[in-house]
Design an enzyme around this catalytic site. Structure first.
Site, PDB file in Angstrom:
ATOM      1  CE  LYS A  13      -3.997  -1.832   2.605  1.00 32.57           C
ATOM      2  NZ  LYS A  13      -5.031  -1.621   1.567  1.00 32.57           N
ATOM      3  NE  ARG A  35     -11.167  -9.738  -2.071  1.00 32.80           N
ATOM      4  CZ  ARG A  35     -11.560  -8.818  -2.952  1.00 32.80           C
ATOM      5  NH1 ARG A  35     -11.927  -9.170  -4.161  1.00 32.80           N
ATOM      6  NH2 ARG A  35     -11.583  -7.546  -2.632  1.00 32.80           N
TER       7      ARG A  35
HETATM    8  N1  BES Z   1      -8.220  -3.604   4.252  1.00 29.68           N
HETATM    9  C1  BES Z   1      -8.340  -3.183   2.908  1.00 29.68           C
HETATM   10  C2  BES Z   1      -9.613  -2.374   2.626  1.00 29.68           C
HETATM   11  C3  BES Z   1      -9.776  -1.083   3.367  1.00 29.68           C
HETATM   12  C4  BES Z   1      -9.341   0.118   2.833  1.00 29.68           C
HETATM   13  C5  BES Z   1     -10.442  -1.044   4.577  1.00 29.68           C
HETATM   14  C6  BES Z   1      -9.527   1.307   3.523  1.00 29.68           C
HETATM   15  C7  BES Z   1     -10.626   0.150   5.267  1.00 29.68           C
HETATM   16  C8  BES Z   1     -10.176   1.325   4.736  1.00 29.68           C
HETATM   17  C9  BES Z   1      -8.369  -4.405   1.986  1.00 29.68           C
HETATM   18  O1  BES Z   1      -7.626  -5.507   2.391  1.00 29.68           O
HETATM   19  C10 BES Z   1      -7.814  -3.980   0.647  1.00 29.68           C
HETATM   20  O2  BES Z   1      -6.700  -3.570   0.598  1.00 29.68           O
HETATM   21  N2  BES Z   1      -8.636  -4.104  -0.391  1.00 29.68           N
HETATM   22  C11 BES Z   1      -8.249  -3.755  -1.708  1.00 29.68           C
HETATM   23  C12 BES Z   1      -8.819  -4.795  -2.622  1.00 29.68           C
HETATM   24  C13 BES Z   1      -8.267  -4.775  -4.022  1.00 29.68           C
HETATM   25  C14 BES Z   1      -6.796  -5.038  -4.041  1.00 29.68           C
HETATM   26  C15 BES Z   1      -9.008  -5.795  -4.858  1.00 29.68           C
HETATM   27  C16 BES Z   1      -8.819  -2.379  -2.024  1.00 29.68           C
HETATM   28  O3  BES Z   1      -9.854  -1.981  -1.484  1.00 29.68           O
HETATM   29  O4  BES Z   1      -8.170  -1.652  -2.779  1.00 29.68           O
HETATM   30 ZN    ZN Z   2      -5.572  -5.428   1.805  1.00 25.38          ZN
END
Ligand code: BES
Ligand code: ZN
Ligand code: ZN
Length: 507
Positions: free
Chosen positions: A278, A352
């Site tokens: 990230k 997931r």
């Molecule tokens: N934990 C994150 C989602 C999230 C983002 C929760 C901001 C709370 C606040 C999750 O694991 C994630 O990173 N999801 C990705 C999914 C994508 C890579 C398909 C996302 O939301 O970008």
């Molecule tokens: Zn994530």
């Protein structure tokens, strides 16, 4: 905070609070009606309040603080055309937060005024008591150095009413229980990742259920996860020095023959994104990526503490998504607990993946319903903002409506997005049964996440709540301390409370 009920409402009882709410009703823009509490002030004070109100223009929903010479000393003047549940929630929080920051130790509310808007005294007490406690909580007091004289606390919330009823007392007891569970949930979500590892989360679950009747906690360690074949949880956890866990909480308050509700919560104690790392901003609050797990832990705890006559199981896969030479990679193919395979398109879609194992495990418990609670996607926030979590209900509109309503009444707001069969198409991978990342990313991210989870839950009745939008409070607007919103505790306990209705709808 102590809650005091004064049933003889006189000038004297008014003086039990240093700050009190004075509601005024508007008709359009015009002042229409003064709450009866106004009549209890001394003539001089009434005059001071009236001339202040008449000198300002109050809009619907507006509040102003006024300092007067008499007792109580502080008055929170609140104008509205109608005082509904949402208004009472916000006003009781505002009273407490203002009092707390000013060093005021007691606040009060006159309940009977709100009968005008069809809110019974016991409804107002329940809402006010619960929200006063939520507003009093502040995780900032955990690590900051204490100011001289210690942290300011509100010690008393006085309810003035001419009615006594057992319902008022019971409502307060219930509100205290629920608010305590929500605040404990906020605490474990607020702890930084260094203090809340997968093992720490498992310990928190044990603490939450300790000493409760019909309740037990089982924890699978790494060795057990291996022997069970929970390879998805193991894969995501591989990159971290803190080993993964699976936490299983069982509460058997119902008949043996009754199927349990199974709640599954995402317990990612820190989400760096893994090798698909990230950004600095994106990683900022990711120590809270176990908020779904926290909601499930304290949702089950609240249900057990209330002694509800239902069977409930809480399952929390707990991992830390980190980067090392051992981390799982893009392209990896993982065989889950149930035998279905996942290929990794993005290591940041880790929630997931761990939930796949947990859902398959949930299916072995003969559930009436599987419900997942997870900070699953940023896309849910893009879709809904920060005021409601995304609700997905597989092919069951009546159940969807019921959960939406429970959300509204409990204060854990949820709003529906579609989960049609067509979305299964988006899950296709090259070599495995499903991919954890959509080829057309970033479109429809929250829905694709929900469809992925449903793939593992089917054919059982399935509900998914993407709570990323409600992971944190909106401190200024909600009058709640910065940090975790404690989302899920109230929603899950109310779903359990309405077990009979829910079961009717899933049949
Ligand atoms: N934990 C994150 C989602 C999230 C983002 C929760 C901001 C709370 C606040 C999750 O694991 C994630 O990173 N999801 C990705 C999914 C994508 C890579 C398909 C996302 O939301 O970008
Ligand atoms: Zn994530
Ligand atoms: Zn995550």
């Amino acid at each position: 905070m102590k809650f005091v009920i004064e049933t003889e409402v006189t000038k004297k009882s008014l003086a039990r609070a240093e700050a009190i709410l004075v509601p005024i009703w508007l008709k359009g823009e015009k002042l229409d009606y003064w709450g009866e509490v106004y009549e209890l002030f001394d003539k001089d004070d009434q005059e001071a309040i009236r001339s202040y109100v008449e000198s300002k223009k109050f809009k619907d929903g507006e509040t102003k603080w006024l300092y007067i010479k008499g007792v109580p000393t502080f008055v929170l003047i609140a104008a509205a055309t109608r005082f509904d549940r949402k208004r009472i929630v916000l006003l009781s929080r505002q009273l407490v937060r203002m009092a707390k920051s000013e060093g005021i130790k007691s606040v009060g509310i006159y309940l009977d005024d709100f009968e005008r808007d069809n809110l019974a005294a016991e409804t107002v007490t329940g809402l006010a008591a619960e929200n006063a406690l939520l507003a009093h909580y502040d995780f900032g007091e955990k690590f900051k150095s204490q100011p001289v004289g210690g942290w300011k606390r509100v010690e008393r919330f006085v309810f003035l009413t001419e009615k006594t009823s057992k319902k008022i007392d019971e409502g307060i007891a219930r509100a205290e229980m629920i608010a305590e569970a929500v605040n404990e949930c906020r605490t474990i979500a607020n702890y930084p990742a260094s203090d809340m590892t997968p093992e720490g989360l498992a310990e928190a679950a044990k603490t939450a259920l300790r000493g409760l009747k019909n309740a037990s906690v089982t924890v699978f360690d790494e060795k057990r996860l291996k022997s069970e074949g929970m390879n998805a949880i193991l894969a995501v956890g591989k990159g971290s020095a803190a080993a993964p866990r699976l936490v299983i909480m069982e509460y058997a308050g119902g008949k043996k023959t009754e199927k349990p509700l199974v709640f599954v919560g995402k317990g990612v104690t820190f989400d760096s994104g893994g090798l698909n790392i990230k950004t600095t901003q994106g990683m900022m609050d990711m120590y809270m990526d176990m908020s779904g797990g926290a909601g499930v832990i304290y949702g089950v705890a609240a249900i057990a503490r209330l002694g509800l006559p239902v069977n409930v199981i809480g399952i929390v896969p707990a991992v830390e998504n980190m980067i090392s030479g051992l981390s799982y990679r893009q392209g990896d193919v993982i065989k889950t607990y149930g035998g279905k395979t996942i290929e990794i398109g993005n290591t940041d879609a880790e929630g997931r993946v761990i939930l796949a194992d947990a859902i398959e495990y949930a299916k072995t418990k003969n559930p009436a319903l599987i419900l997942t609670l997870a900070t699953l996607t940023g896309a849910a926030m893009v879709a809904l903002g920060e005021r409601a979590s995304a609700l997905f209900v597989k092919n069951n509109k009546p159940l969807q409506d019921e959960i939406e309503k429970i959300g509204r009444d409990s204060g854990d707001f949820v709003w529906p997005l579609p989960l049609w069969d067509e979305f299964d198409k988006e899950l296709e991978g090259a070599f495995a049964d499903v991919s954890n990342a959509h080829k057309k990313h970033p479109i429809g991210g929250a829905i694709v996440g929900a469809a992925f989870l449903n793939y593992f839950a089917k054919p059982l009745p399935f509900v998914h709540i993407d709570m990323a939008p409600r992971m944190m409070t909106l401190p200024e607007e909600e009058f709640l301390a910065k940090g975790s919103a404690g989302f899920g505790v109230r929603l899950l306990s109310e779903i359990a409370n309405q077990y009979l209705q829910i079961v009717k709808l899933v049949k």
